[in-house]
Design a protein around this motif. Structure first.
Motif, PDB file in Angstrom:
ATOM      1  N   GLU A 263       0.853  -1.184   0.000  1.00  0.00           N
ATOM      2  CA  GLU A 263       0.000   0.000   0.000  1.00  0.00           C
ATOM      3  C   GLU A 263       0.893   1.239   0.000  1.00  0.00           C
ATOM      4  N   ARG A 264       0.745   2.055  -0.983  1.00  0.00           N
ATOM      5  CA  ARG A 264       1.556   3.262  -1.037  1.00  0.00           C
ATOM      6  C   ARG A 264       0.716   4.380  -1.665  1.00  0.00           C
ATOM      7  N   LYS A 265       1.143   5.607  -1.438  1.00  0.00           N
ATOM      8  CA  LYS A 265       0.423   6.761  -1.996  1.00  0.00           C
ATOM      9  C   LYS A 265       1.198   7.326  -3.176  1.00  0.00           C
ATOM     10  N   ASP A 273      -1.531  -3.269  -3.930  1.00  0.00           N
ATOM     11  CA  ASP A 273      -1.226  -4.454  -4.753  1.00  0.00           C
ATOM     12  C   ASP A 273      -1.836  -5.675  -4.067  1.00  0.00           C
ATOM     13  N   LEU A 274      -2.808  -6.307  -4.726  1.00  0.00           N
ATOM     14  CA  LEU A 274      -3.515  -7.446  -4.146  1.00  0.00           C
ATOM     15  C   LEU A 274      -2.937  -8.805  -4.576  1.00  0.00           C
ATOM     16  N   GLU A 278       2.283 -10.461  -2.301  1.00  0.00           N
ATOM     17  CA  GLU A 278       2.504  -9.218  -1.575  1.00  0.00           C
ATOM     18  C   GLU A 278       1.799  -9.232  -0.215  1.00  0.00           C
ATOM     19  N   LEU A 279       0.914 -10.214  -0.007  1.00  0.00           N
ATOM     20  CA  LEU A 279       0.131 -10.235   1.223  1.00  0.00           C
ATOM     21  C   LEU A 279       0.659 -11.235   2.244  1.00  0.00           C
ATOM     22  N   VAL A 315      -6.415   2.717  -6.098  1.00  0.00           N
ATOM     23  CA  VAL A 315      -6.150   1.811  -7.228  1.00  0.00           C
ATOM     24  C   VAL A 315      -5.827   0.417  -6.654  1.00  0.00           C
ATOM     25  N   PHE A 316      -6.635  -0.549  -7.039  1.00  0.00           N
ATOM     26  CA  PHE A 316      -6.403  -1.940  -6.623  1.00  0.00           C
ATOM     27  C   PHE A 316      -5.787  -2.703  -7.799  1.00  0.00           C
TER      28      PHE A 316
END
Length: 359
Positions: A263-265, A273-274, A278-279, A315-316
């Protein structure tokens, strides 16, 4: 038929001599050293008849007293009929040893006795001992000790029904060797085996065997040089194995380990990023459904955290793939998160596998 004074040899073991007494189906055989051995009549083979005696009316029928006469000449070499040649086979270089119990009358198991045999299916002589003990006793009783020749079965004696309670465990201890030739050495072995004595009362427990014409209870002590040994049970290892199997059969849902790069801005836009890599650190034990649930959980967490931020763009990144994750996200947006602006994200920045949501 065996008579008093006959010269006999034993059918299933080495030895023989002159019959000095016959009683209860047993022949008492005296060898050349003067030792007397009781042997079952059916195990005796006559090789020399008793000398005929003149019959008298008043002479009582008594067993003759055999005196050992001096032999001025050396004993004659055994004939071909008395000594069987040892024929070796390639398979016989590996020891196969079987202990068997044969009922004398299989139709009367509740009253019969059992002949006990040891089968030596190998090219080796075996110097051995056959022992038994009760389950609660740690001391053995030797029931037979001797030598069995290659490729032969030896009669170990009769097992009575009253012997069975003391025979919960049986053992064979042996040393293998050859005579008059070179051979590969074998390790001496002590093989202990459980014997379920309740089987001696059950007809179906007696079965045909490759070594016997009639049904027997057979225990394979050695198979192709491999002794039969009980595998000790390690309770700790067994418990650990059961836990591992249960964990594999019912994988627990893992807690998502969130990474800073997931998760970034980018300006005012939150990028999530799903991709499953990454999870979580490791997907071992996770099914496709488990992984999809984790991805939807992360999507819902981000949406819930930003529901009050009107105008927030998220954005996903779900990837193109087969569209399973994308369809699941759109389903959530159509039912649980209605009223938000949904569109494909810029393919120049995020590729073709991203969806943009504006709160």
């Amino acid at each position: 038929m065996v008579k008093l004074g006959d010269i006999v040899r034993f059918l299933n073991s080495v030895g023989g001599g002159r019959v000095t007494k016959i009683k209860d189906n047993l022949a008492y055989v005296e060898d050349e050293d003067g030792f007397e051995t009781p042997v079952l009549l059916r195990e005796c083979v006559v090789v020399g008849s008793a000398p005929a005696r003149p019959a008298t009316a008043s002479a009582p029928a008594v067993a003759p007293i055999v005196a050992k006469a001096p032999d001025p000449q050396p004993p004659a070499a055994p004939t071909a009929e008395e000594t069987l040649p040892i024929v070796e086979t390639p398979e016989g270089e590996k020891i196969n040893l079987t202990l068997a119990y044969e009922p004398l009358d299989i139709k009367k198991l509740s009253a019969t006795t059992f002949d006990t045999y040891l089968v030596n299916d190998s090219n080796y002589f075996l110097y051995f001992a056959y022992m038994t003990r009760a389950r609660e006793n740690d001391r053995w009783t030797t029931r037979y000790a001797g030598i069995v020749e290659p490729n032969i079965q030896v009669f170990l004696g009769e097992t009575l029904r009253e012997d069975l309670p003391q025979m919960d465990r049986v053992a064979i201890q042996y040393i293998a060797f050859k005579r008059d030739r070179e051979f590969s050495a074998k390790q001496p072995e002590f093989i202990e085996m459980p014997l379920d004595t309740t089987k001696f009362a059950r007809l179906h427990c007696f079965a045909p065997n490759v070594y016997f014409d009639s049904p027997v209870i057979a225990l394979d002590a050695v198979c192709n040089d491999i002794p039969r040994h009980e595998t000790p049970i390690d309770s700790q290892r067994l418990s650990q194995a059961m836990k591992e199997k249960k964990s594999a059969d019912f994988p627990r849902r893992r807690v998502v380990k969130k990474r800073t790069k997931a998760e970034r801005k980018a300006g005012d836009t939150i990028v999530v990023d799903l991709h499953i890599s990454e999870l979580v650190d490791n997907t071992r034990g996770l099914s496709n459904a488990d992984m999809l649930n984790l991805q939807i959980d992360e999507f819902s967490r981000i949406m819930d955290e930003n529901l009050k931020k009107k105008g927030q763009k998220i954005v996903f990144i779900h990837g193109k793939g087969e569209g399973v994750l994308r369809n699941a996200i759109l389903k959530e947006l159509n039912h649980r998160y209605k009223g938000h602006d949904v569109q494909d994200a810029s393919f120049r920045e995020y590729g073709f596998g991203a969806t943009q949501v504006t709160i």
